[in-house]
Design a protein around this motif. Sequence first.
Motif, PDB file in Angstrom:
ATOM      1  N   THR A 144       0.865  -1.171   0.000  1.00 35.10           N
ATOM      2  CA  THR A 144       0.000   0.000   0.000  1.00 35.10           C
ATOM      3  C   THR A 144       0.903   1.223   0.000  1.00 35.10           C
ATOM      4  N   PHE A 145       0.937   1.894  -1.115  1.00 30.92           N
ATOM      5  CA  PHE A 145       1.889   2.989  -1.258  1.00 30.92           C
ATOM      6  C   PHE A 145       1.536   4.143  -0.310  1.00 30.92           C
ATOM      7  N   SER A 146       2.545   4.619   0.378  1.00 30.52           N
ATOM      8  CA  SER A 146       2.366   5.661   1.385  1.00 30.52           C
ATOM      9  C   SER A 146       1.962   6.989   0.738  1.00 30.52           C
ATOM     10  N   PRO A 147       1.110   7.764   1.408  1.00 28.05           N
ATOM     11  CA  PRO A 147       0.782   9.102   0.894  1.00 28.05           C
ATOM     12  C   PRO A 147       1.948  10.077   1.014  1.00 28.05           C
ATOM     13  N   TRP A 205       8.224  10.827   0.063  1.00 26.96           N
ATOM     14  CA  TRP A 205       9.524  10.163   0.142  1.00 26.96           C
ATOM     15  C   TRP A 205       9.377   8.669   0.374  1.00 26.96           C
ATOM     16  N   LYS A 206       8.351   8.269   1.164  1.00 22.85           N
ATOM     17  CA  LYS A 206       8.131   6.842   1.386  1.00 22.85           C
ATOM     18  C   LYS A 206       7.631   6.160   0.113  1.00 22.85           C
ATOM     19  N   ALA A 207       6.715   6.854  -0.573  1.00 25.51           N
ATOM     20  CA  ALA A 207       6.200   6.292  -1.828  1.00 25.51           C
ATOM     21  C   ALA A 207       7.320   6.147  -2.857  1.00 25.51           C
ATOM     22  N   LEU A 208       8.230   7.132  -2.880  1.00 30.64           N
ATOM     23  CA  LEU A 208       9.354   7.076  -3.812  1.00 30.64           C
ATOM     24  C   LEU A 208      10.281   5.910  -3.471  1.00 30.64           C
ATOM     25  N   LEU A 209      10.496   5.689  -2.163  1.00 31.32           N
ATOM     26  CA  LEU A 209      11.336   4.573  -1.725  1.00 31.32           C
ATOM     27  C   LEU A 209      10.703   3.243  -2.128  1.00 31.32           C
ATOM     28  N   GLN A 210       9.387   3.117  -1.900  1.00 29.87           N
ATOM     29  CA  GLN A 210       8.688   1.892  -2.278  1.00 29.87           C
ATOM     30  C   GLN A 210       8.749   1.663  -3.784  1.00 29.87           C
ATOM     31  N   PHE A 264      -3.297   0.360 -13.030  1.00 26.89           N
ATOM     32  CA  PHE A 264      -3.465   1.272 -11.894  1.00 26.89           C
ATOM     33  C   PHE A 264      -3.289   2.717 -12.392  1.00 26.89           C
ATOM     34  N   PRO A 265      -4.254   3.242 -13.120  1.00 23.64           N
ATOM     35  CA  PRO A 265      -4.058   4.530 -13.801  1.00 23.64           C
ATOM     36  C   PRO A 265      -4.189   5.768 -12.923  1.00 23.64           C
ATOM     37  N   LYS A 266      -4.725   5.652 -11.719  1.00 17.93           N
ATOM     38  CA  LYS A 266      -5.077   6.859 -10.961  1.00 17.93           C
ATOM     39  C   LYS A 266      -3.906   7.497 -10.225  1.00 17.93           C
ATOM     40  N   ARG A 267      -2.905   6.689  -9.823  1.00 19.91           N
ATOM     41  CA  ARG A 267      -1.795   7.241  -9.056  1.00 19.91           C
ATOM     42  C   ARG A 267      -0.727   7.748 -10.024  1.00 19.91           C
ATOM     43  N   HIS A 268      -0.949   8.943 -10.556  1.00 20.72           N
ATOM     44  CA  HIS A 268      -0.118   9.438 -11.638  1.00 20.72           C
ATOM     45  C   HIS A 268       1.337   9.621 -11.217  1.00 20.72           C
ATOM     46  N   VAL A 269       1.580  10.206 -10.053  1.00 14.81           N
ATOM     47  CA  VAL A 269       2.955  10.475  -9.623  1.00 14.81           C
ATOM     48  C   VAL A 269       3.714   9.167  -9.449  1.00 14.81           C
ATOM     49  N   ARG A 270       3.068   8.203  -8.773  1.00 14.54           N
ATOM     50  CA  ARG A 270       3.727   6.909  -8.575  1.00 14.54           C
ATOM     51  C   ARG A 270       4.007   6.229  -9.912  1.00 14.54           C
ATOM     52  N   ASN A 271       3.053   6.270 -10.801  1.00 16.51           N
ATOM     53  CA  ASN A 271       3.224   5.636 -12.103  1.00 16.51           C
ATOM     54  C   ASN A 271       4.356   6.274 -12.897  1.00 16.51           C
ATOM     55  N   TYR A 272       4.383   7.597 -12.902  1.00 18.46           N
ATOM     56  CA  TYR A 272       5.450   8.285 -13.627  1.00 18.46           C
ATOM     57  C   TYR A 272       6.813   7.952 -13.014  1.00 18.46           C
ATOM     58  N   ALA A 273       6.855   7.918 -11.674  1.00 15.51           N
ATOM     59  CA  ALA A 273       8.118   7.603 -11.004  1.00 15.51           C
ATOM     60  C   ALA A 273       8.572   6.183 -11.361  1.00 15.51           C
ATOM     61  N   TYR A 274       7.636   5.237 -11.372  1.00 12.54           N
ATOM     62  CA  TYR A 274       7.959   3.847 -11.709  1.00 12.54           C
ATOM     63  C   TYR A 274       8.476   3.740 -13.141  1.00 12.54           C
ATOM     64  N   LEU A 275       7.805   4.409 -14.055  1.00 10.71           N
ATOM     65  CA  LEU A 275       8.229   4.371 -15.452  1.00 10.71           C
ATOM     66  C   LEU A 275       9.592   5.027 -15.642  1.00 10.71           C
ATOM     67  N   ILE A 276       9.784   6.176 -14.981  1.00 15.00           N
ATOM     68  CA  ILE A 276      11.044   6.914 -15.146  1.00 15.00           C
ATOM     69  C   ILE A 276      12.208   6.128 -14.551  1.00 15.00           C
ATOM     70  N   ILE A 277      12.035   5.614 -13.317  1.00 16.90           N
ATOM     71  CA  ILE A 277      13.127   4.882 -12.667  1.00 16.90           C
ATOM     72  C   ILE A 277      13.453   3.607 -13.439  1.00 16.90           C
ATOM     73  N   THR A 278      12.414   2.856 -13.800  1.00 19.33           N
ATOM     74  CA  THR A 278      12.640   1.613 -14.528  1.00 19.33           C
ATOM     75  C   THR A 278      13.199   1.890 -15.919  1.00 19.33           C
TER      76      THR A 278
END
Length: 454
Positions: free
Chosen positions: A297-300, A303-308, A337-351
């Motif tokens: 469950t990604f943290s709100p 920094w925690k969400a980015l770490l996860q 999971f289209p709604k969490r835009h920041v998390r999705n962008y971070a996942y795509l960018i890091i990967t």
Amino acid sequence: MRKAILITLILLLLVPTVSAGELAYYPNRETFQAFLNSSSTYTVVAGSDDWARGWAYYVDEKLYTIKPHGNDTLVLVGNAYNNRLMAVIWNRTGLPKNASLLPSIIVLNNTLLITGSEDNIYLTERAFEDLWNPPRDSLVVFTLLIITIFVLFLVSLGSEGGHAGRFYVLAFSLYALWYLTADVPRLTEGFLAQLLSSLEFAVGGVPSSPLSALMGGVFRVVPPIEENIVFIHWLLVLLVLSFSFYLAPRRARELGFLVFGLAFVAPMFRAGFGHVSGSVLGMAGFVITLAIISNVTFSPEAWKALLQTGVMSMFTLLAVAINPYLTLVPLAFVAAFPKRHVRNYAYLIITGAGAFLLYEAFGMPISLPPEMDPRAAEYLKEFLLNGGLIVVTALYAAFNRKGRITMKGMPAFLILPPIVSLPMAFFVPSLFPYCILLLAAMTVRLIHALTPGT
């Protein structure tokens, strides 16, 4: 002179066989076996090239499991072109100099020559593969790691209530029975080539692939002998088994036994675990990535969400490093999971950045073959036989569930990759095991949906 001519003729007759992947012995294999069985000490001297020094590292560590270091026997690794001592004594073999470029084991008085080139010296591993003498330290560490993994997952699953802990014990018992009754896995020829590259990296050279770099980093600490490689292989198999429980729904972890059972019962899935290759590492990275996506469950907090997200990207890249076609996973994740835009962008960018760096360091991965694998029809038949139980169970659960299947969240994430990967698998058969695991996890979630109150 006649003897030298005769030996040369025999060698020329052997060249086609050797070049096809055979290992030559001179004067015979029994003489080499006598050296292994003797109480003589040894000293290894490597050729000047990185690959020769890397392979000498393997030979030294392997012989050390049965013999002490000393001056009784000189073991020369490389060929007459890069090993000065081998060049000096090569005339004693009676063979032409270019014969040292072929994979061979040559026993002279108080001298053992292990010859070959960068393209084939790894085939000399076949001369040592039947030696099985695990160092005591390796046995202790392996046993402790097995117990640690088992206890950690047992406690974690047991704390969630239900019968998940009991089913994990049952799955672990099957794993232990499999390990105790199976033959020692052989190292495939493709893996041996990766092993040589990793040993080059371990002694200061340049690796040829991400897998070689990972292995080389490990071998700078762990001796690169078959015993340790097989132990690591079985540890990875246990991780695949253990994390498969976290592909089941959160409130029904015991159904992870079905994920494990449906996948491992398929020979097409299990075949990659019966021998040592890079596939088990890729599968471990893949199943850990799926488990993170299924359960975190990604943290709100940013920094925690980015770490996860970073941890999830790391394991995704581990899978992608072994099988580049798994770059589909981040795309499927964003679509599901289209709604969490920041998390999705971070996942795509890091990967994406990680994959780019991998390709910059090791070159672009092999592109999709332009035509189907010649054995595509055979693979289709094998997949239907292997995955028939999964497909039939999934269809039964789908038609008997109440309400429609929601094409978002985990159901969508588990369905989307196989939709794309299954057609690709007929071009790249290594994708079939990943499809089987995804379909097994999806089937279990459909079964869970049939349970009243879920």
